[in-house]
Write an enzyme that holds these catalytic residues in place. Structure first.
Site, PDB file in Angstrom:
ATOM      1  N   CYS A  73       0.794  -1.242   0.000  1.00 14.20           N
ATOM      2  CA  CYS A  73       0.000   0.000   0.000  1.00 14.20           C
ATOM      3  C   CYS A  73       0.820   1.283   0.000  1.00 14.20           C
ATOM      4  O   CYS A  73       0.711   2.103  -0.920  1.00 14.20           O
ATOM      5  CB  CYS A  73      -0.907   0.042   1.222  1.00 14.20           C
ATOM      6  SG  CYS A  73      -1.751  -1.484   1.637  1.00 14.20           S
ATOM      7  N   HIS A 126      -1.591   7.073   4.564  1.00 10.82           N
ATOM      8  CA  HIS A 126      -0.585   6.020   4.716  1.00 10.82           C
ATOM      9  C   HIS A 126       0.809   6.425   4.243  1.00 10.82           C
ATOM     10  O   HIS A 126       1.585   5.577   3.797  1.00 10.82           O
ATOM     11  CB  HIS A 126      -1.035   4.743   3.981  1.00 10.82           C
ATOM     12  CG  HIS A 126      -0.362   3.496   4.506  1.00 10.82           C
ATOM     13  ND1 HIS A 126      -0.426   2.285   3.865  1.00 10.82           N
ATOM     14  CD2 HIS A 126       0.397   3.293   5.618  1.00 10.82           C
ATOM     15  CE1 HIS A 126       0.260   1.384   4.538  1.00 10.82           C
ATOM     16  NE2 HIS A 126       0.765   1.977   5.619  1.00 10.82           N
TER      17      HIS A 126
END
Length: 581
Positions: A73, A126
């Site tokens: 990710c 993130h």
């Protein structure tokens, strides 16, 4: 009187003409989903999942047959936002600070903001949760979502909204889409960059009944029914975005890009490709990529390989944006491909790392024309993707010279992109932040301390605190010195009362007795299958005292002087509140 009316009419015509000539620069909506594989779409051959809106979007788009991202990710997000390989940006993995992008990287949000756009992110960031790595310090003017690698509860959860925590009612992807739609409505008369990084179908496997039940009814397992239900919910939300653009008359002046951040999070239909999330094989990094701009980009299928590093150069070229001088891109503009031309010949590289502090050059991969060389810990494998797209035949044993040449090209790339990377991560302490959370998964665990879930992923906490040799250490980089209140988020059963905690820095020593049995409150978690992540909980807070932090490197340590026989309890985080805020 007639002359006055004549002048008025002429003025109105001139005003109307000027108004018609005024054009608003094109908008962009960038949609990124989390752990959705290439095969999680009807248009890619999945006969079970229902994705009518995404299939229609693909049919109206320039869509890439071979579009590559990173295996995990955070690395994909860093490359997408900078046009650079993630290792250049400081991003290595997914937690413990290794997901943090260097603050001096120039992001897509900064690019659009500098060119007069309103910028908003609604979903999973993130790439660093502390200022100046926070999205609001990296070019985004509005943010609703979360900064960590995943979220633990998708129903009626708390999120960050522009620097403050807020509870939102509803299903998380719907809430994030609602926020994005509000942003578009507010800015329909000016150019906007809307980034919608949805959190699904990443686990935990939580989805409303109306999306889960139809898949369960046809005999799918709970896990697969939940995943496909989450994918169908994504499709529904994408449809909501497309409908709003149509309602506002923005379809022809808005580029919509849809892609995903890596391969599927588990074994399921993926167009018979080898590998899943976390793999450098095709199944781990080849994802959907649709670019729809009605009247500007011709719907077509593009066979030339492209990658996440190409998004920023392409948007700069396509929109005629002015880029600040700075770090060079690794990607290239894909505009020539939209126009039937070609792009420069190049290799595309991949790399994956877990949470080890030692950075290794494998696993990695190099893609060159139709060739794929995967460099794995136990050796290298060579495939001809044109004649063997499913990677069934390893050609490496019979092509040793070619393997050696490709390995050298990969090693040269590796040496270059890791030249300046720093694996020893400090948490920045900046006065830009209204509050600074120091979660335990960003700390060094000493003694016999353990994470509740085990990995130390986002929202995990520390348990098994039984010995005076146990301690937590946070390595800090104090950018802005100052005085801070220190709060502890913890849980202690009645038989764990009486523990004495010691908090120390280079200039401070505080002791506090945990004299109340305050247990954390679990949030109801409607999981369809046993979860991998730690559950969301409401934690108790106790004031430990005040500390002064001077600029520079610092270590904040929590240890225990006195521990009850039943142990200390669980620790979730330390929170620093600047006294001048």
């Amino acid at each position: 009187m007639r002359f006055s009316i004549f002048i008025f009419l002429i003025a109105m015509l001139l005003f109307s003409s000027c108004k018609e000539e005024k054009t608003i620069p094109p908008n962009i909506v960038l949609i990124l989903t989390d752990d959705q594989g290439y095969g999680d779409l009807g248009i890619h051959g999945n006969v079970v999942v229902k994705t009518p809106n995404l299939d229609r979007l693909a049919g109206e788009s320039a869509r890439f047959e071979r579009f590559y991202v990173s295996p995990l990710c955070a690395p994909t997000r860093a490359s997408l936002l900078t046009g650079r390989y993630h290792l250049r940006t400081g991003v290595v993995s997914v937690s413990k600070g290794l997901e943090t992008m260097d603050a001096d990287e120039y992001t897509l949000a900064e690019l659009f903001r500098d060119n007069g756009y309103r910028t908003g992110i609604f979903g999973k960031w993130h790439n660093g949760q502390h200022y100046p790595n926070h999205p609001l310090a990296q070019g985004f003017e509005e943010f609703t979502g979360f900064s960590a690698g995943h979220w633990s509860n998708y129903f009626d959860t708390h999120l960050e909204k522009n620097g403050e925590e807020k509870v939102f009612e509803g299903y998380l992807p719907d809430v994030l889409t609602d926020e994005a739609l509000d942003f578009i409505r507010k800015n329909e008369d000016q150019p906007f960059f809307t980034y919608l990084p949805l959190n699904t179908p990443h686990s935990p496997h939580q989805v409303p009944d109306r999306f889960f039940d139809p898949y369960k009814a046809v005999g799918l397992s709970d896990e697969l029914a939940a995943i496909y239900g989450m994918v169908e919910n994504i499709d529904w939300n994408v449809g909501r975005v497309m409908n709003l653009l149509n309602e506002l008359g923005l379809e022809e002046n808005t580029l919509v890009i849809f892609l995903t951040d890596n391969g599927p999070n588990g074994q399921r239909f993926n167009a018979e490709m080898k590998g899943v999330k976390g793999s450098v094989h095709e199944g781990g990094v080849r994802v959907p990529s649709f670019w729809r701009w009605k009247g500007k980009i011709q719907p077509q299928e593009i066979s030339t390989a492209a990658a996440h590093i190409d998004v920023m150069p392409t948007l700069t070229d396509l929109f005629g944006l002015e880029k600040k001088e700075g770090k060079p891109w690794d990607g290239v503009s894909l505009v020539p491909l939209f126009e039937g031309g070609e792009i420069p010949y190049r290799s595309i590289f991949s790399h994956v790392a877990q949470l080890d502090k030692e950075l290794k050059d494998r696993p990695g991969a190099i893609r060159k024309d139709s060739l794929l060389l995967t460099l794995l810990p136990n050796g290298s494998e060579l495939y001809d993707l044109k004649n063997d797209p499913n990677q069934l035949v390893n050609l490496a044993p019979g092509k040793l010279e070619l393997v050696s040449s490709l390995e050298k090209e990969y090693r040269d790339w590796w040496q270059e992109v890791t030249e300046e990377i720093e694996m020893d991560r400090q948490i920045p302490i900046s006065d830009l932040a209204p509050e600074i959370a120091l979660p335990t998964y960003e700390a060094e665990l000493k003694g016999d301390l353990k994470f509740f879930e085990g990995h130390g992923w986002a929202q995990d906490w520390v348990t098994n605190w039984k010995n005076d040799s146990d301690s937590l250490v946070w390595n800090l980089n104090v950018i802005d010195s100052g005085e801070f209140e220190v709060w502890l988020e913890y849980s202690a059963a009645p038989n764990q009362v009486g523990a004495e905690l010691n908090l120390s820095t280079s200039s401070t020593n505080l002791t506090q007795t945990l004299d109340q049995g305050l247990e954390s409150i679990p949030i109801p978690s409607p999981d369809r299958v046993p979860r991998k992540e730690a559950p969301e909980q409401i934690w108790n807070k106790i004031l430990l005292g005040q500390i002064q932090l001077a600029a520079g490197k610092e270590r904040l340590t929590i240890s225990a002087k006195k521990i009850p026989s039943e142990g200390l309890g669980d620790v979730f985080s330390v929170r620093l509140l600047p006294k001048n805020k």
